[in-house]
Write an enzyme that holds these catalytic residues in place. Structure first.
Site, mmCIF file in Angstrom:
data_model
loop_
_atom_site.group_PDB
_atom_site.id
_atom_site.type_symbol
_atom_site.label_atom_id
_atom_site.label_comp_id
_atom_site.label_asym_id
_atom_site.label_seq_id
_atom_site.Cartn_x
_atom_site.Cartn_y
_atom_site.Cartn_z
ATOM 1 N N ARG A 80 42.175 22.665 18.441
ATOM 2 C CA ARG A 80 42.627 21.512 18.408
ATOM 3 C C ARG A 80 44.202 22.586 18.849
ATOM 4 O O ARG A 80 44.985 22.261 19.478
ATOM 5 C CB ARG A 80 42.644 20.852 17.038
ATOM 6 C CG ARG A 80 41.563 19.169 17.592
ATOM 7 C CD ARG A 80 40.468 20.677 18.071
ATOM 8 N NE ARG A 80 39.320 19.926 17.684
ATOM 9 C CZ ARG A 80 38.258 19.160 17.002
ATOM 10 N NH1 ARG A 80 38.594 19.929 15.633
ATOM 11 N NH2 ARG A 80 37.667 18.452 17.349
ATOM 12 N N ASP A 123 35.233 23.733 20.707
ATOM 13 C CA ASP A 123 35.384 22.440 21.270
ATOM 14 C C ASP A 123 35.786 21.709 22.307
ATOM 15 O O ASP A 123 35.827 22.236 23.087
ATOM 16 C CB ASP A 123 36.193 21.743 19.490
ATOM 17 C CG ASP A 123 35.186 20.605 18.786
ATOM 18 O OD1 ASP A 123 35.369 19.358 19.616
ATOM 19 O OD2 ASP A 123 35.530 20.654 17.705
ATOM 20 N N HIS A 146 30.882 18.139 21.431
ATOM 21 C CA HIS A 146 31.858 18.624 20.923
ATOM 22 C C HIS A 146 32.041 19.840 21.983
ATOM 23 O O HIS A 146 32.655 20.990 21.609
ATOM 24 C CB HIS A 146 31.972 18.749 19.614
ATOM 25 C CG HIS A 146 32.892 18.329 18.382
ATOM 26 N ND1 HIS A 146 33.888 17.454 19.245
ATOM 27 C CD2 HIS A 146 31.565 17.187 17.697
ATOM 28 C CE1 HIS A 146 33.860 16.757 17.574
ATOM 29 N NE2 HIS A 146 32.736 16.360 17.237
ATOM 30 N N ASP A 196 27.577 18.005 14.650
ATOM 31 C CA ASP A 196 28.017 16.951 14.355
ATOM 32 C C ASP A 196 28.467 15.546 15.808
ATOM 33 O O ASP A 196 28.721 16.147 17.101
ATOM 34 C CB ASP A 196 29.539 17.257 13.083
ATOM 35 C CG ASP A 196 30.607 18.058 14.082
ATOM 36 O OD1 ASP A 196 30.217 19.159 15.274
ATOM 37 O OD2 ASP A 196 31.631 17.085 14.125
ATOM 38 N N GLU A 197 28.651 14.564 15.204
ATOM 39 C CA GLU A 197 29.749 13.448 16.123
ATOM 40 C C GLU A 197 28.867 13.682 17.947
ATOM 41 O O GLU A 197 29.402 13.521 18.237
ATOM 42 C CB GLU A 197 31.133 13.472 16.032
ATOM 43 C CG GLU A 197 31.497 13.563 14.507
ATOM 44 C CD GLU A 197 32.564 13.409 14.696
ATOM 45 O OE1 GLU A 197 33.470 12.761 14.015
ATOM 46 O OE2 GLU A 197 33.119 14.773 14.985
ATOM 47 N N TRP A 233 29.327 16.779 5.037
ATOM 48 C CA TRP A 233 31.238 16.766 5.348
ATOM 49 C C TRP A 233 31.245 15.013 5.014
ATOM 50 O O TRP A 233 32.400 14.513 4.958
ATOM 51 C CB TRP A 233 31.384 17.322 6.988
ATOM 52 C CG TRP A 233 30.575 16.284 7.770
ATOM 53 C CD1 TRP A 233 29.842 16.653 8.361
ATOM 54 C CD2 TRP A 233 31.551 15.860 9.046
ATOM 55 N NE1 TRP A 233 29.782 15.818 9.368
ATOM 56 C CE2 TRP A 233 30.982 15.053 9.747
ATOM 57 C CE3 TRP A 233 33.334 15.109 8.855
ATOM 58 C CZ2 TRP A 233 31.546 13.826 10.962
ATOM 59 C CZ3 TRP A 233 33.224 14.080 9.698
ATOM 60 C CH2 TRP A 233 32.570 13.466 11.093
ATOM 61 N N TYR A 249 39.158 17.951 2.905
ATOM 62 C CA TYR A 249 39.944 18.557 3.999
ATOM 63 C C TYR A 249 41.644 17.882 3.933
ATOM 64 O O TYR A 249 41.687 17.265 3.786
ATOM 65 C CB TYR A 249 39.263 17.034 4.771
ATOM 66 C CG TYR A 249 37.936 16.609 6.112
ATOM 67 C CD1 TYR A 249 36.627 17.576 5.261
ATOM 68 C CD2 TYR A 249 38.393 16.471 7.260
ATOM 69 C CE1 TYR A 249 35.767 18.202 5.915
ATOM 70 C CE2 TYR A 249 36.937 16.842 7.782
ATOM 71 C CZ TYR A 249 35.621 17.398 7.784
ATOM 72 O OH TYR A 249 34.434 17.730 7.995
ATOM 73 N N PHE A 250 41.909 19.753 3.643
ATOM 74 C CA PHE A 250 42.890 19.786 4.174
ATOM 75 C C PHE A 250 43.763 19.742 5.240
ATOM 76 O O PHE A 250 45.211 19.933 5.409
ATOM 77 C CB PHE A 250 42.876 20.816 3.921
ATOM 78 C CG PHE A 250 42.729 21.793 2.575
ATOM 79 C CD1 PHE A 250 41.352 20.765 1.731
ATOM 80 C CD2 PHE A 250 42.887 22.786 1.771
ATOM 81 C CE1 PHE A 250 41.568 21.174 0.212
ATOM 82 C CE2 PHE A 250 42.594 23.587 0.582
ATOM 83 C CZ PHE A 250 41.662 22.755 -0.285
ATOM 84 N N ASP A 251 42.906 18.771 6.081
ATOM 85 C CA ASP A 251 44.198 18.492 7.152
ATOM 86 C C ASP A 251 44.551 17.304 6.602
ATOM 87 O O ASP A 251 45.498 16.773 7.597
ATOM 88 C CB ASP A 251 43.333 18.449 8.492
ATOM 89 C CG ASP A 251 41.964 17.636 8.827
ATOM 90 O OD1 ASP A 251 41.478 17.181 7.639
ATOM 91 O OD2 ASP A 251 41.526 16.858 9.305
ATOM 92 N N THR A 265 42.979 21.001 13.420
ATOM 93 C CA THR A 265 44.587 21.776 13.722
ATOM 94 C C THR A 265 45.418 20.240 14.731
ATOM 95 O O THR A 265 45.842 21.283 15.429
ATOM 96 C CB THR A 265 44.594 23.281 13.659
ATOM 97 O OG1 THR A 265 43.825 23.432 14.780
ATOM 98 C CG2 THR A 265 44.451 23.533 13.161
ATOM 99 N N GLU A 266 44.003 19.270 14.688
ATOM 100 C CA GLU A 266 45.173 18.218 15.373
ATOM 101 C C GLU A 266 46.231 18.487 15.415
ATOM 102 O O GLU A 266 47.452 18.544 15.961
ATOM 103 C CB GLU A 266 44.574 16.962 15.695
ATOM 104 C CG GLU A 266 43.022 17.075 16.252
ATOM 105 C CD GLU A 266 41.979 17.105 15.413
ATOM 106 O OE1 GLU A 266 42.301 17.740 13.993
ATOM 107 O OE2 GLU A 266 41.038 16.746 15.363
HETATM 108 C C1 ACM Z 1 33.860 16.911 11.342
HETATM 109 O O1 ACM Z 1 34.937 17.082 10.488
HETATM 110 N N1 ACM Z 1 33.089 16.185 12.821
HETATM 111 C C2 ACM Z 1 32.509 17.962 11.073
#
Ligand code: ACM
Ligand code: ZN
Length: 608
Positions: free
Chosen positions: A153, A182, A259, A324-325, A391, A416-418, A466-467
């Site tokens: 990101r 990603d 992703h 994921d996703e 997660w 999730y430290f973001d 890190t978006e």
């Molecule tokens: C994730 O936060 N999509 C693993």
């Protein structure tokens, strides 16, 4: 040199601490004595240099000996001790580290660093520091102590990645999960597929402003400025070696089958539409067209070729394949995907993803490696060798442990430290969810696992997406002091943890050290310590400063508090009459004059 009031108060609470009388004088001419014949302790002297060069302007002279020497810092290994465990013994006559392995000795050196007064760092011409007489014994309760950095990101340079590794090492973490591919960028050079980095590492624009909330938001604004970067294979090797010197294993993550927009942009034939679809690397979250086609053999050939180069670069046993996703809508319309489902007797697209995971799992196993993936890879059937990274809460990890799969806990609601540290409108632009330090500290990775199931718990990990994090200094800000709480989760059994003691005693000393180092960090928010509905429907809220010595100013009229506003005494109790709504805003100011975020707390009992 000024001493900290209680020097050993800045440690992660060790298993055993025995304080004595007196001090040991560590000077620039103290020798480091290595008592093991083998070379495994060589990296430890590097660690000593990192700790002592900033103090004395040079490292200690190193020599080998058969017995511990007086006046020296003696280091040895004892195979009977737990591998990552150590004993650090300071007496007036000498200092001694005995560890279960070189890694354990490395952690002892990190502890030693914390016994050196903070003022020694940054002071000029320090000739000697006094270490308190003490014996400290410790070992971590979890073997996998991880941190993930997303470099897709936003791209971070090799030096910035090394800084993150330094922070990890100081906190005795040992796994760096490197999120390398990603939708927003492909960051690792793959010789066989040069376009992955030539094309896939640069996007044309990046979202500006705050998290817009929805997945695809037409109101998003972009900077219309290209952003990119990638690591050459030489740079990857450099980072892996740098991490190894700090006893940190690097796990690479190559995302599949979702992703994958950066890879698809470079090589559109990896998708379901035979190269007909035109892809563009995303400047924000993207839609369902970011998936590889598992219907085509060419996709597997690509993935195996990429993984061949990846395993050659990373000695880690675990290789992360994302998972994921992954949205399956493209597969529903793809003749190749549907043919695969029919030919393999799969039930649906979820099983098609599982089919891909199984094949990659076998491929990695054939290379002597083991697959790790996000918890979605369990859907459609767990692959035999897979390790699960939980997660989406802890349920995935718990379910996998029940099926005797190893798990790493990294639940979004705790690690999730973001996320933002406070409710403040003054926080830097972040993911629009908050995660206070107290919540992180209180997390118990073994929660929900029986004693039998706990043997499958490899450990914990925090993730930094890190978006909204674009600089190395901002990475530091997101990590500190949260990573201190993570370290305590990973090292200390729950019975030894106390938020009260951590936040009021050790945290202030730790933050003072960060101040001395000029580090960027999030000042913890004032504590809300009690919220209760009283008889008659009134609501009571009690708040107090995050730690002693920190001043908190507040307003109740919605205005941002300044230093001339009312100050929270030891504790502030606010009673809200039934049916009324109040807004309490606080600003914390640390002893070093750092302003914490303003905390906005909406209170009120709607009545009835
Ligand atoms: C994730 O936060 N999509 C693993
Ligand atoms: Zn397909």
């Amino acid at each position: 040199l000024a001493e900290l009031p209680d020097k050993d108060s800045v440690l992660v609470v060790p298993e055993r601490v025995a304080k004595g009388q007196g001090t040991f004088l560590l000077t620039a001419s103290t020798e480091a004595v290595l008592l093991s014949g083998d070379d495994s302790l060589a990296c430890v002297t590097g660690a000593l240099d990192q700790v002592l060069e900033p103090v004395f302007g040079k490292g200690l002279r190193v020599r080998h000996a058969d017995v511990p020497l007086d006046g020296a810092l003696n280091i040895s290994c004892d195979a009977a001790m737990p591998a990552d465990g150590y004993r650090l013994e300071i007496t007036p006559g000498r200092a001694e580290i005995v560890a279960g392995s070189a890694a354990g000795a490395f952690y002892a050196v990190q502890t030693l660093r914390q016994l050196i007064p903070a003022a020694a760092y940054g002071a000029a011409n320090v000739r000697a520091v006094e270490l308190p007489v003490v014996t400290i014994e410790d070992k971590p309760c979890l073997g996998y102590r991880g941190m993930m950095l997303d470099v897709c990101r936003h791209f971070f340079t090799v030096d910035e990645v090394k800084e993150a590794l330094d922070i990890m090492a100081l906190h005795k973490l040992n796994v760096f999960h490197w999120h390398l591919t990603d939708d927003q960028g492909w960051r690792i050079e793959i010789k066989k597929y040069p376009k992955l980095t030539e094309v896939g590492s640069v996007r044309s624009r990046t979202l500006i402003g705050r998290d817009p909330g929805g997945e695809y938001d037409e109101t998003c604004r972009y900077d219309e400025t290209p952003h990119g970067g990638f690591y050459t294979q030489d740079e990857i090797r450099e980072v892996v070696a740098y991490a190894a010197e700090r006893y940190i294993t690097v796990i690479p993550e190559i995302e599949m089958p979702g992703h994958s927009l950066a890879a698809l942009t470079a090589y559109p034939w990896l998708g379901c539409t035979n190269g007909d679809e035109s892809y563009e690397i995303a400047g924000w979250i993207c839609g369902p067209g970011n998936v590889l086609c598992p219907g085509k053999e060419s996709t597997f050939e690509f993935l195996e070729n990429v993984l061949d180069e990846v395993v050659a670069l990373f000695p880690s046993k675990l290789i992360h394949i994302g998972g994921d996703e992954c949205q399956h809508t493209r597969w529903e319309a793809c003749p190749d995907c549907q043919a695969r489902i029919a030919a393999e007797g799969l039930r649906d697209e979820t099983q098609l993803q599982s089919y891909l995971t199984h094949r990659i799992d076998s491929y990695l196993a054939s290379k002597g490696r083991q697959l790790i993936g996000w918890d979605e890879i369990m859907e459609g059937g767990l692959s035999p060798g897979a390790v699960i990274m939980s997660w989406r809460g802890t349920q995935g990890g718990i379910a996998a442990a029940r099926e005797h799969h190893h798990v790493v806990m990294t639940p979004g609601q705790y690690l999730y430290f973001d996320k933002r540290g406070t409710d403040s409108p003054d926080e830097p632009v972040s993911l629009n969810l908050s995660l206070p330090l107290e919540k992180i500290y209180g997390y118990d990775p073994a929660e929900g696992l029986s004693e039998e199931e706990q043997q499958y718990l490899l450990g914990v990990q925090a993730n930094l997406w890190t978006e909204f994090v674009a600089t190395g200094k901002r990475v530091e800000y997101q990590l500190l002091p949260r990573i201190y709480a993570l370290s305590e989760i990973a090292w200390s059994p729950v019975a030894r943890k106390s938020w009260e003691e951590f936040s009021r005693q050790r945290l202030p000393a730790y933050l003072a050290r960060l101040d001395a180092e000029g580090a960027a960090y999030q000042v913890p928010q004032p504590h809300g310590i009690r919220e209760e509905t009283l008889e008659g429907g009134c609501f009571r809220f009690t708040i107090r400063p995050p730690f002693p010595g920190c001043r908190v100013y507040y307003t109740l009229n919605g205005a941002t508090p300044y230093d001339f506003d009312r100050e929270v005494p030891g504790e502030l109790e606010v009673i809200v009459p039934r049916g009324e709504q109040r807004v309490l805003k606080c600003v914390a100011v640390t002893p070093a004059g750092r302003r914490s975020m303003v905390v906005t707390t909406r209170m009120g009992n709607p009545g009835e």
